[in-house]
Every structure is written in structure tokens, then in C-alpha cells.
Write an enzyme that holds these catalytic residues in place. Sequence first.
Site, PDB file in Angstrom:
ATOM      1  N   LYS A 144       0.860  -1.201   0.000  1.00 28.60           N
ATOM      2  CA  LYS A 144       0.000   0.000   0.000  1.00 28.60           C
ATOM      3  C   LYS A 144       0.891   1.244   0.000  1.00 28.60           C
ATOM      4  CE  LYS A 144      -3.646  -2.743   1.959  1.00 28.60           C
ATOM      5  NZ  LYS A 144      -4.913  -2.792   2.665  1.00 28.60           N
ATOM      6  N   GLU A 170     -11.044 -10.572  -1.444  1.00 27.58           N
ATOM      7  CA  GLU A 170     -10.731  -9.726  -0.289  1.00 27.58           C
ATOM      8  C   GLU A 170     -12.023  -9.115   0.255  1.00 27.58           C
ATOM      9  OE1 GLU A 170      -6.307  -8.482  -0.308  1.00 27.58           O
ATOM     10  OE2 GLU A 170      -7.496  -6.886  -1.199  1.00 27.58           O
ATOM     11  N   GLY A 210      -7.435  -4.873   6.801  1.00 22.97           N
ATOM     12  CA  GLY A 210      -6.840  -3.944   7.758  1.00 22.97           C
ATOM     13  C   GLY A 210      -7.596  -3.854   9.077  1.00 22.97           C
ATOM     14  N   SER A 225      -6.532  -9.270   6.460  1.00 18.93           N
ATOM     15  CA  SER A 225      -6.007  -9.615   7.786  1.00 18.93           C
ATOM     16  C   SER A 225      -5.423 -11.028   7.838  1.00 18.93           C
ATOM     17  CB  SER A 225      -7.070  -9.416   8.868  1.00 18.93           C
ATOM     18  OG  SER A 225      -7.469  -8.052   8.912  1.00 18.93           O
TER      19      SER A 225
HETATM   20  P1  PGA Z   1      -4.532  -6.489   5.164  1.00 13.46           P
HETATM   21  O1  PGA Z   1      -4.700  -5.949   3.653  1.00 13.46           O
HETATM   22  O2  PGA Z   1      -3.729  -7.758   5.076  1.00 13.46           O
HETATM   23  O3  PGA Z   1      -3.785  -5.387   5.869  1.00 13.46           O
HETATM   24  O4  PGA Z   1      -5.882  -6.705   5.697  1.00 13.46           O
HETATM   25  C1  PGA Z   1      -4.922  -6.826   2.590  1.00 13.46           C
HETATM   26  C2  PGA Z   1      -5.122  -6.038   1.314  1.00 13.46           C
HETATM   27  O5  PGA Z   1      -5.765  -4.986   1.365  1.00 13.46           O
HETATM   28  O6  PGA Z   1      -4.638  -6.432   0.235  1.00 13.46           O
END
Ligand code: PGA
Length: 250
Positions: free
Chosen positions: A13, A167, A173, A212
Site C-alpha cells: 500500500k 478480499e 486492515g 487480515s
Molecule cells: P490487510 O490488507 O492484510 O492489511 O488486511 C490486505 C489487502 O488490502 O490487500
Amino acid sequence: MTTKKKLIAGNWKMNGSLAANEALVKALLQGVGTPACEVAVCVPAPYLAQLQSLLSGSPIALGAQDLSAQPQGAFTGEQSAAMLKDFGVRFAIVGHSERRQYHGETDEGVAAKTAAALANGITPIVCVGETLAEREAGHTAEVVKRQLAAVIHVNGHCISEIVVAYEPVWAIGTGKTATPELAQSVHALLRAQLHHAADEHAAGIRILYGGSMNAANAAELLAQPDIDGGLIGGASLKAPDFLQIIAAAR
Ligand code: PGA
């Protein structure tokens, strides 16, 4: 059964700096050995040159987080697939929920970006997933199928070349991971839809789980029959955690 390697892709990100990237990659390269799975990191565009150099000759592939559907021209702020290719990019995330949510990306736009990646030899990691409201309203299947159908509609002839990432938006997140059973049930739906479009090739298409995923829950998620890897946000920024997830993917 087709033999396909799992894929563990980090999604950094909008995080990092020259110094932090170097420290993270050095730690990853020290610990990664010869992984049983494919590994990639999808990095912010300004760092592609740095990462191309750091990852050169390593088992970790370079990925981008987005790309333009257009080949070139007056599109301020965008990067074309050919430009990414210039930096050795092998994977590009397409249609991440944060792009859909904050940048108004539509199913049709995501399909066009998928086509641009494929036309340039970049493997698109096509993200689909429902919001909490959509899940609570019982619309999960409808939403993910609509999102994937748009991509299949435009890219049906080479659909076996894509990677799909399921997802659930409510899991990204938040620390709220989908249970392995819940994730598997959506992956099975997506697999069936791909089967419709790609016949026997569908079994070879990798469907990643994202939201997550971490060092503690990765093995259980990756043990599900239709979970072929992970798209990892937060945990991909910590070398020990990301290495544990890689080790769990066999
Ligand atoms: P996360 O993000 O592992 O922090 O939940 C996954 C993503 O958005 O690809």
C-alpha cells in the site's frame, strides 16, 4: 489436479521509504531461502526502480499496485503497463477495494486494466470482495460474481492467465479475518464461475485470500482446497510475519 504453486503477494500500500524498503527486503532475502510458493511484493510506484535492483536475481518477484488501462498519452498521474514492464514488474494488483472505494473504479474499468496488464505480459491480481453492508444484506455471492463477470466478459479468451484475490472489504486492515470455511465457500463460488469461463483451465487459476491474513492464521486459510495463496497487507511490512506466511504456503 493441476500442479500450481501457491502465490504469496505482499501489498505494501502507501508505505515505505528508501531506507525502510531496503531494510525490509534485506531481511526478507535473508530468510526466504528457496520458497515452495511464488512470492511477490507490490510496492508504491516511486520505488519500482529501487525494488527492481534490490530483488534482482532473488526468488521474490516485483509487483505494482495499480496500472492505467490506457497505453500512453494525456493521463496525468498514471502509469502504463509498458512502463511497469520497463522495471521488471511481473504482477499488478487490479481493482483493489481501496481503488474502488476512494478512486471510483468500476467493474468495467477494472476489466480494462486487466486487459492492459495481460496485453503487456503482466499477471493481473484481480481483487473482488463484498463490503460489510453487502454481506449483512446477503449479497456476497452476487457482488463477487458481478465483479468477476465483468473481468471475464472482456478477458474471457485469456482468463486462465489471471490471478483472482478474494478480499472481503470488512476484513481488510481490520484484524477481522474471514474464517477458513467462510473464505473457502466464496473461493468455491469463484472457482465454479471460472470453470464456466475456462473449462479445465479453471483449476489452474490461483484464487488468493486477502484481509487480515497473518502469521497466526495463514496455515489454516491456505489449507483450504480453493485458497491458492494470499494477498497480504499489514503483515507484509514485517519481515518475520511475511516470512512465516511464505513458509506456511506449500
Ligand atoms: P490487510 O490488507 O492484510 O492489511 O488486511 C490486505 C489487502 O488490502 O490487500
